[in-house]
Design an enzyme around this catalytic site. Sequence first.
Site, PDB file in Angstrom:
ATOM      1  N   GLU A 282      13.930  -3.683 -14.997  1.00 51.82           N
ATOM      2  CA  GLU A 282      14.590  -3.270 -13.744  1.00 51.82           C
ATOM      3  C   GLU A 282      14.650  -4.533 -12.900  1.00 51.82           C
ATOM      4  OE1 GLU A 282      15.664  -0.312 -13.759  1.00 51.82           O
ATOM      5  OE2 GLU A 282      14.487   0.396 -15.453  1.00 51.82           O
ATOM      6  N   CYS A 316      15.662  -4.879  -3.660  1.00 50.38           N
ATOM      7  CA  CYS A 316      16.445  -5.287  -4.836  1.00 50.38           C
ATOM      8  C   CYS A 316      17.945  -5.028  -4.702  1.00 50.38           C
ATOM      9  CB  CYS A 316      15.887  -4.617  -6.078  1.00 50.38           C
ATOM     10  SG  CYS A 316      15.582  -2.866  -5.856  1.00 50.38           S
TER      11      CYS A 316
HETATM   12  P1  NAD Z   1       9.780 -12.403 -10.350  1.00 53.91           P
HETATM   13  O1  NAD Z   1      10.734 -12.101 -11.448  1.00 53.91           O
HETATM   14  O2  NAD Z   1       9.580 -13.806  -9.952  1.00 53.91           O
HETATM   15  O3  NAD Z   1       8.318 -11.846 -10.728  1.00 53.91           O
HETATM   16  C1  NAD Z   1       8.116 -10.506 -11.123  1.00 53.91           C
HETATM   17  C2  NAD Z   1       6.811 -10.414 -11.903  1.00 53.91           C
HETATM   18  O4  NAD Z   1       6.951 -11.183 -13.108  1.00 53.91           O
HETATM   19  C3  NAD Z   1       5.602 -11.003 -11.169  1.00 53.91           C
HETATM   20  O5  NAD Z   1       4.461 -10.232 -11.448  1.00 53.91           O
HETATM   21  C4  NAD Z   1       5.480 -12.385 -11.774  1.00 53.91           C
HETATM   22  O6  NAD Z   1       4.176 -12.910 -11.711  1.00 53.91           O
HETATM   23  C5  NAD Z   1       5.887 -12.128 -13.217  1.00 53.91           C
HETATM   24  N1  NAD Z   1       6.372 -13.309 -13.953  1.00 53.91           N
HETATM   25  C6  NAD Z   1       6.966 -14.426 -13.462  1.00 53.91           C
HETATM   26  N2  NAD Z   1       7.260 -15.284 -14.461  1.00 53.91           N
HETATM   27  C7  NAD Z   1       6.845 -14.688 -15.609  1.00 53.91           C
HETATM   28  C8  NAD Z   1       6.887 -15.062 -16.992  1.00 53.91           C
HETATM   29  N3  NAD Z   1       7.398 -16.234 -17.389  1.00 53.91           N
HETATM   30  N4  NAD Z   1       6.384 -14.207 -17.908  1.00 53.91           N
HETATM   31  C9  NAD Z   1       5.857 -13.014 -17.527  1.00 53.91           C
HETATM   32  N5  NAD Z   1       5.783 -12.615 -16.241  1.00 53.91           N
HETATM   33  C10 NAD Z   1       6.272 -13.434 -15.296  1.00 53.91           C
HETATM   34  O7  NAD Z   1      10.228 -11.501  -9.110  1.00 53.91           O
HETATM   35  P2  NAD Z   1       9.630 -11.456  -7.651  1.00 53.91           P
HETATM   36  O8  NAD Z   1      10.023 -12.677  -6.905  1.00 53.91           O
HETATM   37  O9  NAD Z   1       8.206 -11.064  -7.705  1.00 53.91           O
HETATM   38  O10 NAD Z   1      10.423 -10.186  -7.044  1.00 53.91           O
HETATM   39  C11 NAD Z   1      11.718 -10.231  -6.604  1.00 53.91           C
HETATM   40  C12 NAD Z   1      12.702  -9.793  -7.682  1.00 53.91           C
HETATM   41  O11 NAD Z   1      12.401  -8.476  -8.134  1.00 53.91           O
HETATM   42  C13 NAD Z   1      14.124  -9.722  -7.144  1.00 53.91           C
HETATM   43  O12 NAD Z   1      15.012 -10.190  -8.119  1.00 53.91           O
HETATM   44  C14 NAD Z   1      14.314  -8.223  -6.911  1.00 53.91           C
HETATM   45  O13 NAD Z   1      15.641  -7.816  -6.852  1.00 53.91           O
HETATM   46  C15 NAD Z   1      13.596  -7.668  -8.090  1.00 53.91           C
HETATM   47  N6  NAD Z   1      13.264  -6.255  -7.904  1.00 53.91           N
HETATM   48  C16 NAD Z   1      13.918  -5.311  -8.642  1.00 53.91           C
HETATM   49  C17 NAD Z   1      13.640  -3.959  -8.445  1.00 53.91           C
HETATM   50  C18 NAD Z   1      14.336  -2.878  -9.236  1.00 53.91           C
HETATM   51  O14 NAD Z   1      13.844  -1.752  -9.233  1.00 53.91           O
HETATM   52  N7  NAD Z   1      15.444  -3.146  -9.896  1.00 53.91           N
HETATM   53  C19 NAD Z   1      12.692  -3.580  -7.498  1.00 53.91           C
HETATM   54  C20 NAD Z   1      12.050  -4.573  -6.767  1.00 53.91           C
HETATM   55  C21 NAD Z   1      12.335  -5.912  -6.977  1.00 53.91           C
END
Ligand code: NAD
Length: 516
Positions: A282, A316
């Site tokens: 997501e 998001c």
């Molecule tokens: P992010 O993708 O940077 O991180 C999300 C999670 O992934 C964190 O726990 C992070 O530590 C982990 N992560 C980062 N790099 C990784 C890797 N290489 N391998 C495994 N895990 C890793 O996102 P963010 O900055 O925490 O959140 C913002 C993003 O989330 C935005 O793009 C937002 O739109 C999205 N989001 C989507 C929804 C939805 O329901 N579609 C809801 C909320 C947020």
Amino acid sequence: MSTTADPLTIEAFTAESFSAPEPFTRFCNNGGKPLGGIIGGEEVPGSMNAIFDVINPGTKEILATVSEMGYDEVNDAVAAGYRAFHGGWKNTSVEERIDLMMKLVDLLERDKKLLLACEILNGGKVSELAHGDLTHFKSCADYFSSVARTVNFGDGGVMSVNNGQDAYTFIEPWGVVAGIVPWNYPVVLTAWFMVPALLAGNCVLLKPSEETPLSALYIGKLAEEAGFPAGVINVLPGRGELTGKFISEHPGIRFIGFTGSPGVGQAILNAADKHGTRVKREMGGNGSALVLPDADPQLVARMIGKNANQHYGQTCSTIHRVYAHKEVYDDFLGATEEFMSNLKIGNQAEAGTQLGPVINSRQPQRIVQGIENAKANGASTILSGGRTTVEGSDGYYLKPTLLTSEPGSRSNPQEVFHCFVNVQKVESVEEALGYANDTHYGLGSSVWTPDLERGAQIAKQFRDGTGQVNCHNTVAYGLPYGGMGISGGPGAGVNCEETIRDYLQVKSIFVAPYPG
Ligand code: NAD
């Protein structure tokens, strides 16, 4: 538009005054030790001796220090999960699992103030939004309890096939599954992963964001008090590129529910695919809003402004792109400028704040770059955005950004993740729809009009998981919340009947008569 609604009653989400309750301070202090991960029912410090600070983005105050979980801890958590799974969890009935879940819901309600502190002080959220977020755990648990009761776990009905073979399906949980969640809605997204996964009978590894790990760690503690057996719920704090990467590379994890950015989602998919772990993602959006000629520009400007500023645009499917019909464009733009320029910027824990801090030191630079890119691609400035300061609060504050540009110009950056709106004047609905759908994202878009029938017809034409009429950032349990394009998949999304299937494996069993 004939309406009796008074536009001035529509306000941005607003803060009440909030200060850290003593149990929150005590929890963060953890007897003077860093908060550890939770593995097999024990708090563990982590073998790497690595710790990281968790801050209040409105003040840069360090709220807690947390141990980072390394490869050994991920491995231990997978082993603890399987011990718990084979040691009895897989044989629990749905009603037993629901009972435990409801005890956890009660404890979350009991300790609501502490969880509010996690959302407000660590997450940077205003209280009005944080209160709403906390209601999700119960709603999610109620919904998936009713769904779990309808699942036919175990053997399906027997069919006779292939000349006398008996055949049937066999449905069971995967075993150990992981949830990797982002920082912006920590409690909501923990619930969206954990509740269906546990009610389906799995043991879980939860990896909260390194920015906002406190609520997940506290929920892990409460799970033990609720009576979940040790190892059923494991919490692994740490950086994505380390703890998250180890999780996505671990072959013992059968399924990963990821919520976050598209780039990270792709990295996780690639890593997990090497050993056949299923991944459901997501991800982010770049939401659009279409303002039709029959809409009241004053009213709709405030409704769109409120949604564009939900968690300061760090939501998001937030609205970054607006296509306003030429008949209402000028009035809409004027009213949007008025709404956005009056947002009260401030510390998220101070009464009246509507636009609080962004989450960390990297975001301001990213956001400013996004604004500069938009301008370099032809956007004109109405409200310039950029960094600002708040007296008495040394946090990460930015002003709202309002731009206009020629329709079709490439002035819409990808997810800016701030209160950022770029308005384009369009001649027709068809033109607006074409621009709205001209993006790789596909999470949520909206159309604003008093003509609900026409609005619904237009909403169905968005290339998004969610189409909305006169609302945005909407979710409801029972309806899928998911993305198209780079915003998510596969499958319908979270929070619907189909979601529980993500957490189950379905096998076909054939039994042939023994010859002779
Ligand atoms: P992010 O993708 O940077 O991180 C999300 C999670 O992934 C964190 O726990 C992070 O530590 C982990 N992560 C980062 N790099 C990784 C890797 N290489 N391998 C495994 N895990 C890793 O996102 P963010 O900055 O925490 O959140 C913002 C993003 O989330 C935005 O793009 C937002 O739109 C999205 N989001 C989507 C929804 C939805 O329901 N579609 C809801 C909320 C947020």
